[in-house]
Structures are given as C-alpha cells and as structure tokens.
Design a protein around this motif. Structure first.
Motif, PDB file in Angstrom:
ATOM      1  N   PHE A  12       0.869  -1.521  -0.052  1.00  0.00           N
ATOM      2  CA  PHE A  12       0.126   0.016  -0.034  1.00  0.00           C
ATOM      3  C   PHE A  12       0.684   1.148   0.000  1.00  0.00           C
ATOM      4  CE2 PHE A  12      -2.642  -3.153   2.285  1.00  0.00           C
ATOM      5  CZ  PHE A  12      -3.897  -3.170   1.338  1.00  0.00           C
ATOM      6  N   THR A  13       0.308   2.315  -0.600  1.00  0.00           N
ATOM      7  CA  THR A  13       0.987   3.389  -0.783  1.00  0.00           C
ATOM      8  C   THR A  13       0.844   4.325   0.889  1.00  0.00           C
ATOM      9  OG1 THR A  13      -0.755   4.826  -1.457  1.00  0.00           O
ATOM     10  CG2 THR A  13       0.970   3.740  -3.023  1.00  0.00           C
ATOM     11  N   LEU A  14       1.616   5.087   1.161  1.00  0.00           N
ATOM     12  CA  LEU A  14       1.252   6.135   2.368  1.00  0.00           C
ATOM     13  C   LEU A  14       0.008   6.630   2.429  1.00  0.00           C
ATOM     14  CD1 LEU A  14       2.663   6.820   4.984  1.00  0.00           C
ATOM     15  CD2 LEU A  14       3.530   8.615   3.663  1.00  0.00           C
ATOM     16  N   ILE A  15      -0.415   7.070   1.074  1.00  0.00           N
ATOM     17  CA  ILE A  15      -1.830   7.811   1.104  1.00  0.00           C
ATOM     18  C   ILE A  15      -2.903   6.798   1.383  1.00  0.00           C
ATOM     19  CG2 ILE A  15      -3.438   8.997  -0.222  1.00  0.00           C
ATOM     20  CD1 ILE A  15      -1.342  10.822  -0.389  1.00  0.00           C
ATOM     21  N   GLU A  16      -2.675   5.554   0.938  1.00  0.00           N
ATOM     22  CA  GLU A  16      -3.848   4.591   1.045  1.00  0.00           C
ATOM     23  C   GLU A  16      -3.808   4.229   2.736  1.00  0.00           C
ATOM     24  OE1 GLU A  16      -3.870   2.139  -3.106  1.00  0.00           O
ATOM     25  OE2 GLU A  16      -2.152   1.682  -1.680  1.00  0.00           O
ATOM     26  N   VAL A  17      -2.589   4.172   3.244  1.00  0.00           N
ATOM     27  CA  VAL A  17      -2.758   3.624   4.620  1.00  0.00           C
ATOM     28  C   VAL A  17      -3.041   4.795   5.591  1.00  0.00           C
ATOM     29  CG1 VAL A  17      -0.999   3.060   6.576  1.00  0.00           C
ATOM     30  CG2 VAL A  17      -0.364   2.032   4.288  1.00  0.00           C
ATOM     31  N   MET A  18      -3.082   6.009   5.253  1.00  0.00           N
ATOM     32  CA  MET A  18      -3.538   7.097   5.971  1.00  0.00           C
ATOM     33  C   MET A  18      -4.931   7.192   5.846  1.00  0.00           C
ATOM     34  SD  MET A  18      -0.482  10.044   5.621  1.00  0.00           S
ATOM     35  CE  MET A  18      -1.498  11.224   6.062  1.00  0.00           C
ATOM     36  N   MET A  19      -5.367   7.091   4.525  1.00  0.00           N
ATOM     37  CA  MET A  19      -6.971   7.304   4.357  1.00  0.00           C
ATOM     38  C   MET A  19      -7.622   5.954   4.948  1.00  0.00           C
ATOM     39  SD  MET A  19      -7.770   9.919   2.846  1.00  0.00           S
ATOM     40  CE  MET A  19      -9.155   9.675   2.313  1.00  0.00           C
ATOM     41  N   SER A  20      -7.168   4.686   4.987  1.00  0.00           N
ATOM     42  CA  SER A  20      -7.658   3.681   5.669  1.00  0.00           C
ATOM     43  C   SER A  20      -7.536   3.977   7.544  1.00  0.00           C
ATOM     44  CB  SER A  20      -7.077   2.642   5.628  1.00  0.00           C
ATOM     45  OG  SER A  20      -5.555   2.521   5.851  1.00  0.00           O
ATOM     46  N   PHE A  21      -6.721   4.607   8.044  1.00  0.00           N
ATOM     47  CA  PHE A  21      -6.524   4.857   9.356  1.00  0.00           C
ATOM     48  C   PHE A  21      -7.605   5.872   9.550  1.00  0.00           C
ATOM     49  CE2 PHE A  21      -4.985   7.461  12.869  1.00  0.00           C
ATOM     50  CZ  PHE A  21      -4.708   6.547  13.843  1.00  0.00           C
TER      51      PHE A  21
END
Length: 133
Positions: A12-21
């Motif tokens: 996952f990209t950093l943006i995807e991880v942040m959005m899921s969080f």
C-alpha cells in the motif's frame, strides 16, 4: 515497478494507509459513542428494574400483615432493600386516597423506591390490600 529480482512491488502507498486509518478512526468514534449511549441506557434500566423488585419485596412483606394494624394515613417506616449490586430505600405511604380506606380491613398503599443516597424516585407503585373474611 519491479525490484532488483524482477518481482513486482506489492503493498500500500502511504496515502492509502493514511486514508484507511482516517476511515477506521471515524468508524471507531461513532461506535464508541453508540456504545456509551447503550451502556447508560442499560444502567438506567437495571436501576429501575431493581427498584421495581425492591418495592415488590416490601409489598410482599406488607401483604402478611393484617390491614387493621397498618397506619390509617401518612408514611410508614422506610425500608432498605438490596437488589443485585444496588441498595434502595423504599417508603410506604398509607391511605393517601381515603376513598379506599373505608374500613379497618382495607388499606391503600403507595410505595416509592429511590436509589440509596439519591432523591430521584425510580419507581412508584400503588395497591389496595383487603383482608378477606
């Protein structure tokens, strides 16, 4: 994109991880507030149910007494009743409506229960006792 061994990079990209969080945080916050509301409602329901049980215990003990020996009016002695983890103060009041107390064999009784240390009446019930001949 391929790494040194020629395999595709997966993850996952950093943006995807942040959005899921962020999404997880929003869902957790709403569930927490719903859980707290349900716990408050459950606690109130438990206290009212205990108050009903406490007043029923007092009325059952009064049922064994001859109505002629009960007070003609006014409040009786308060009783402390424990139900579950709570302690209730139950106060009987006799013949607040005199139309029911026309003879020595009939008593109108109103009981109210409060959680010990509180003035809020959680339950109040009323009945008429008569001695059958």
């Amino acid at each position: 994109m391929r790494n040194q061994r020629g395999l595709k990079d997966r993850g996952f990209t950093l943006i995807e991880v942040m959005m899921s969080f962020v999404l997880f945080s929003l869902v957790a916050t709403s569930l927490t507030s719903a859980f707290i509301s349900m716990m408050k409602a459950n606690t109130k329901s438990e206290r009212i149910s205990g108050a009903v049980s406490a007043t029923q215990n007092v009325l059952d003990s009064l049922r064994l007494i001859n109505p002629a020996t009960m007070p003609v009016s006014g409040a009786g002695a308060s009783e402390t009743v424990s139900v579950g983890y709570h302690t209730y103060t139950v106060v009987p009041e006799y013949c607040s409506d005199n139309t029911f107390c026309t003879s020595n064999n009939i008593r109108q009784i109103r009981v109210s229960a409060t959680l010990e240390g509180s003035d809020e009446v959680l339950y109040s019930g009323e009945t008429v006792y008569a001695q059958l001949q």
